[in-house]
Design a protein around this motif. Structure first.
Motif, mmCIF file in Angstrom:
data_model
loop_
_atom_site.group_PDB
_atom_site.id
_atom_site.type_symbol
_atom_site.label_atom_id
_atom_site.label_comp_id
_atom_site.label_asym_id
_atom_site.label_seq_id
_atom_site.Cartn_x
_atom_site.Cartn_y
_atom_site.Cartn_z
ATOM 1 N N ASP A 1 46.700 -37.222 7.654
ATOM 2 C CA ASP A 1 46.232 -37.803 6.392
ATOM 3 C C ASP A 1 45.725 -36.719 5.442
ATOM 4 O OD1 ASP A 1 46.830 -40.351 7.292
ATOM 5 O OD2 ASP A 1 44.820 -40.682 8.107
ATOM 6 N N ILE A 2 44.982 -35.767 5.971
ATOM 7 C CA ILE A 2 44.451 -34.687 5.130
ATOM 8 C C ILE A 2 45.604 -33.835 4.600
ATOM 9 C CG2 ILE A 2 43.107 -32.548 5.171
ATOM 10 C CD1 ILE A 2 41.169 -33.978 7.079
ATOM 11 N N LYS A 3 46.560 -33.553 5.446
ATOM 12 C CA LYS A 3 47.704 -32.742 5.023
ATOM 13 C C LYS A 3 48.493 -33.457 3.925
ATOM 14 C CE LYS A 3 48.275 -30.452 9.483
ATOM 15 N NZ LYS A 3 49.151 -30.285 10.653
ATOM 16 N N ARG A 4 48.773 -34.761 4.138
ATOM 17 C CA ARG A 4 49.515 -35.514 3.127
ATOM 18 C C ARG A 4 48.736 -35.613 1.818
ATOM 19 N NH1 ARG A 4 51.278 -38.240 7.777
ATOM 20 N NH2 ARG A 4 49.501 -39.643 7.735
ATOM 21 N N ALA A 5 47.408 -35.783 1.899
ATOM 22 C CA ALA A 5 46.583 -35.855 0.690
ATOM 23 C C ALA A 5 46.596 -34.530 -0.061
ATOM 24 C CB ALA A 5 45.153 -36.249 1.058
ATOM 25 N N ALA A 6 46.553 -33.420 0.676
ATOM 26 C CA ALA A 6 46.586 -32.100 0.038
ATOM 27 C C ALA A 6 47.923 -31.893 -0.675
ATOM 28 C CB ALA A 6 46.363 -31.009 1.078
ATOM 29 N N VAL A 7 49.010 -32.303 -0.033
ATOM 30 C CA VAL A 7 50.329 -32.161 -0.645
ATOM 31 C C VAL A 7 50.422 -33.039 -1.889
ATOM 32 C CG1 VAL A 7 52.800 -32.610 -0.306
ATOM 33 C CG2 VAL A 7 51.482 -31.486 1.487
ATOM 34 N N LYS A 8 49.873 -34.250 -1.801
ATOM 35 C CA LYS A 8 49.894 -35.157 -2.947
ATOM 36 C C LYS A 8 49.132 -34.554 -4.128
ATOM 37 C CE LYS A 8 49.372 -40.080 -3.800
ATOM 38 N NZ LYS A 8 48.949 -41.342 -3.213
ATOM 39 N N ARG A 9 48.005 -33.917 -3.844
ATOM 40 C CA ARG A 9 47.216 -33.276 -4.904
ATOM 41 C C ARG A 9 47.978 -32.097 -5.500
ATOM 42 N NH1 ARG A 9 41.382 -32.343 -2.285
ATOM 43 N NH2 ARG A 9 41.124 -31.117 -4.180
ATOM 44 N N MET A 10 48.672 -31.327 -4.652
ATOM 45 C CA MET A 10 49.475 -30.215 -5.161
ATOM 46 C C MET A 10 50.576 -30.715 -6.081
ATOM 47 S SD MET A 10 50.089 -27.590 -1.965
ATOM 48 C CE MET A 10 51.490 -26.843 -2.730
ATOM 49 N N GLU A 11 51.249 -31.779 -5.647
ATOM 50 C CA GLU A 11 52.358 -32.301 -6.433
ATOM 51 C C GLU A 11 51.888 -32.977 -7.716
ATOM 52 O OE1 GLU A 11 54.599 -34.573 -3.579
ATOM 53 O OE2 GLU A 11 55.734 -32.794 -2.968
ATOM 54 N N ALA A 12 50.609 -33.382 -7.730
ATOM 55 C CA ALA A 12 50.044 -33.974 -8.946
ATOM 56 C C ALA A 12 49.685 -32.900 -9.971
ATOM 57 C CB ALA A 12 48.820 -34.809 -8.598
ATOM 58 N N GLY A 13 49.774 -31.630 -9.560
ATOM 59 C CA GLY A 13 49.539 -30.552 -10.495
ATOM 60 C C GLY A 13 48.285 -29.749 -10.241
ATOM 61 N N GLU A 14 47.535 -30.086 -9.200
ATOM 62 C CA GLU A 14 46.314 -29.335 -8.902
ATOM 63 C C GLU A 14 46.676 -27.925 -8.440
ATOM 64 O OE1 GLU A 14 42.341 -29.855 -6.131
ATOM 65 O OE2 GLU A 14 43.474 -31.627 -6.722
ATOM 66 N N SER A 15 45.845 -26.976 -8.765
ATOM 67 C CA SER A 15 46.078 -25.580 -8.416
ATOM 68 C C SER A 15 46.084 -25.415 -6.891
ATOM 69 C CB SER A 15 44.995 -24.696 -9.029
ATOM 70 O OG SER A 15 45.033 -23.412 -8.454
ATOM 71 N N SER A 16 47.156 -24.792 -6.397
ATOM 72 C CA SER A 16 47.244 -24.582 -4.953
ATOM 73 C C SER A 16 46.194 -23.574 -4.491
ATOM 74 C CB SER A 16 48.645 -24.124 -4.557
ATOM 75 O OG SER A 16 48.969 -22.921 -5.210
ATOM 76 N N ALA A 17 45.851 -22.617 -5.355
ATOM 77 C CA ALA A 17 44.825 -21.627 -4.988
ATOM 78 C C ALA A 17 43.472 -22.314 -4.832
ATOM 79 C CB ALA A 17 44.764 -20.528 -6.039
#
Length: 143
Positions: free
Chosen positions: A22-38
């Motif tokens: 769940d945490i991994k999928r949420a992190a990927v979702k946030r990345m794809e939403a445009g949040e800075s990966s750094a």
């Protein structure tokens, strides 16, 4: 960044952490939403490359991503993950065929060893019978 090192004398150990699917999928979702990966990597205390790896897994596997127990898949799971059920049955058939052929080779080696030993005995008997002073055949039985 993602590794926490615990100093013990001259050696250091890396503390392994694991994240739920769940945490991994949420992190990927946030990345794809445009949040800075750094920024996301700093927040989770992981390397950015790990985030990108998670993203690639989600893109490849979709809903099934991170559904398992995590970690390295077992040998039995490998073909089903990569090639589906058909690949798993073909692999199982190939492994059975290999085992059968290895048994045949082993049996042939046993047979070969037996015949080599029998040939040695025959050759030894022929050498003894052809030596000087030895009768060519066994004596006749008297009745």
């Amino acid at each position: 960044m993602g590794d926490r090192r615990i100093e013990r004398g001259a050696m250091s150990q890396v503390e392994k952490r694991s994240f739920s699917g769940d945490i991994k999928r949420a992190a990927v979702k946030r990345m794809e939403a445009g949040e800075s990966s750094a920024a996301l990597a700093r927040e989770l205390a992981v390397k950015r490359t790990i985030l990108y790896r998670w993203r690639d897994i989600v893109r490849r596997d979709g809903e099934k991503a991170f559904a398992g127990k995590g970690g390295r898949p077992s040998k039995a799971e490998m073909p089903t993950r990569e090639h589906g059920a058909e690949g798993a049955t073909k692999l199982a058939q190939a492994r059975r065929r290999i085992a059968d052929l290895e048994r045949k080779v082993g049996q042939q080696q046993v047979d070969l060893d037996f015949f080599k030993q029998a040939l040695r005995h025959i050759e030894a008997a022929q050498r003894q019978s052809s030596a000087r002073g030895v009768t060519a055949s066994s004596p006749t039985s008297r009745r």
